[in-house]
Design a protein around this motif. Structure first.
Motif, PDB file in Angstrom:
ATOM      1  N   CYS A  91       2.058   4.658   7.087  1.00 24.03           N
ATOM      2  CA  CYS A  91       2.772   4.731   5.809  1.00 24.03           C
ATOM      3  C   CYS A  91       1.872   4.218   4.701  1.00 24.03           C
ATOM      4  O   CYS A  91       1.082   3.305   4.906  1.00 24.03           O
ATOM      5  CB  CYS A  91       4.045   3.905   5.872  1.00 24.03           C
ATOM      6  SG  CYS A  91       5.135   4.266   4.483  1.00 24.03           S
ATOM      7  N   CYS A 151       3.087   3.068   1.748  1.00 21.62           N
ATOM      8  CA  CYS A 151       3.864   2.333   0.748  1.00 21.62           C
ATOM      9  C   CYS A 151       3.127   1.048   0.380  1.00 21.62           C
ATOM     10  O   CYS A 151       2.280   0.573   1.123  1.00 21.62           O
ATOM     11  CB  CYS A 151       5.276   2.037   1.257  1.00 21.62           C
ATOM     12  SG  CYS A 151       5.372   0.963   2.687  1.00 21.62           S
ATOM     13  N   CYS A 153      11.321   0.515   2.489  1.00 21.68           N
ATOM     14  CA  CYS A 153      10.659   1.816   2.581  1.00 21.68           C
ATOM     15  C   CYS A 153      11.380   2.649   3.650  1.00 21.68           C
ATOM     16  O   CYS A 153      11.523   2.216   4.787  1.00 21.68           O
ATOM     17  CB  CYS A 153       9.193   1.639   2.953  1.00 21.68           C
ATOM     18  SG  CYS A 153       8.370   3.213   3.233  1.00 21.68           S
ATOM     19  N   CYS A 193       8.874   3.486   6.797  1.00 18.35           N
ATOM     20  CA  CYS A 193       8.369   2.518   7.786  1.00 18.35           C
ATOM     21  C   CYS A 193       9.238   1.271   7.900  1.00 18.35           C
ATOM     22  O   CYS A 193       8.914   0.364   8.665  1.00 18.35           O
ATOM     23  CB  CYS A 193       6.927   2.137   7.462  1.00 18.35           C
ATOM     24  SG  CYS A 193       6.780   1.181   5.951  1.00 18.35           S
TER      25      CYS A 193
HETATM   26 ZN    ZN Z   1       6.401   2.476   4.124  1.00 15.31          ZN
END
Ligand code: ZN
Length: 295
Positions: A238, A240, A271, A274
């Motif tokens: 991920c 993020c 998020c 994840c």
């Molecule tokens: Zn994430």
């Protein structure tokens, strides 16, 4: 064995073929989202498809997302990939499980549901994104994506996606392939391909037996002279970050942000991809509010 995707073409320009093994990637997604077997299969098939679609991207900055939003209890299934083999995804209701179908298979079609849309978005980073859409046909995902390619992109394709869930609900095998029929394909080549596809075992059983993507390619393309053009390692990851979450907070607008500061004095963002949690205290929220003033 590592997860990867191979891209191959036959020497006469009839077909382009992508084959993926995604067992680890799908199992990691199952661990993050704690999906039931039915939800694992739906998310895993979508992740596998988008992983392959990511390797079709020409530009390094491009991303592709595949979303199925049907009327079934799973809600939205969404997965995103880039050209570097980095993939992420989620399903709205990961705890939904349905009884097995009469043939003993997981009821992915029932969980996704019909009466909905398949949406593909290719984001080029700078230019306007490309958005394509078609109706969900069965909710089984592979059929829906094949239908999408024909009707939305005029690209006849065969799609197979498979996820085998173990007794302990971990992922035993996952993978898939997409075959694109090229404009110069001969009838003879298409007949040969059709005969191969009619006889081939489900892709998840092949992977369970230890077949590599190269082995699967040989089976699917029996009688063709295939040339493997490239091989891409793929993984669930991920992208993020605190900065992205700050942007998301600023994007909700001054009024909403002010309300959060006054009513809650803090904010927690999770998020979707994840499950990472991001916490912001009052001071941080106030400075975000001041920052949004400047814009
Ligand atoms: Zn994430």
């Amino acid at each position: 064995m590592q997860d990867y995707v191979i891209r191959a073409m036959d020497d006469e320009g009839n077909i382009r073929v992508f084959v993926a093994k995604t067992t680890n990637l799908v199992n990691n997604a199952r661990n993050i989202h704690n999906t039931t077997p039915t939800a694992s299969a739906a998310l895993g098939r979508t992740l596998t498809a988008v992983t392959i679609m990511g390797t079709m991207l020409k530009n390094e900055r491009e991303t592709v997302s595949l979303q199925l939003k049907g009327a079934g209890p799973l809600g939205t299934v969404l997965a995103v990939a880039n050209s570097k083999g980095e993939v992420k995804g989620y399903v709205s209701n990961p705890s939904v499980d349905l009884p097995l179908k009469n043939n003993g298979k997981l009821d992915v079609g029932g969980a996704v549901g019909q009466n909905g849309k398949v949406t593909v978005i290719r984001d080029y980073g700078l230019k306007e994104p490309y958005i394509g859409q078609s109706d969900i046909v069965t909710g089984e995902i592979a059929e829906d994506l094949a239908n999408y390619y024909v009707y939305s992109e005029q690209q006849p394709s065969a799609v197979a996606l498979g996820v085998l869930v173990d007794r302990d609900t971990s992922i035993k095998a996952a993978g898939g392939y997409i075959i694109q029929v090229l404009p110069e394909a001969t009838d003879e080549a298409l007949d040969k391909l059709e005969a191969n596809l009619a006889n081939i075992e489900p892709v998840s059983s092949l992977i369970e037996k230890g077949y590599t993507p190269e082995d699967i390619l040989l089976n699917v393309c029996n009688g063709f002279k295939m040339d493997i053009k490239d091989k891409t390692s793929v993984k669930l990851t991920c992208d993020c970050s605190v900065e992205r979450m700050q942007k998301a907070l600023i994007a909700i607008g001054r009024e909403e942000l002010n309300k959060i500061i006054e009513e809650d004095g803090e904010a927690e963002l999770v998020c979707h991809f994840c499950n990472e949690k991001y916490k912001f205290n009052r001071d941080e929220l106030v400075s975000l509010l001041n920052e949004s003033d400047l814009k």
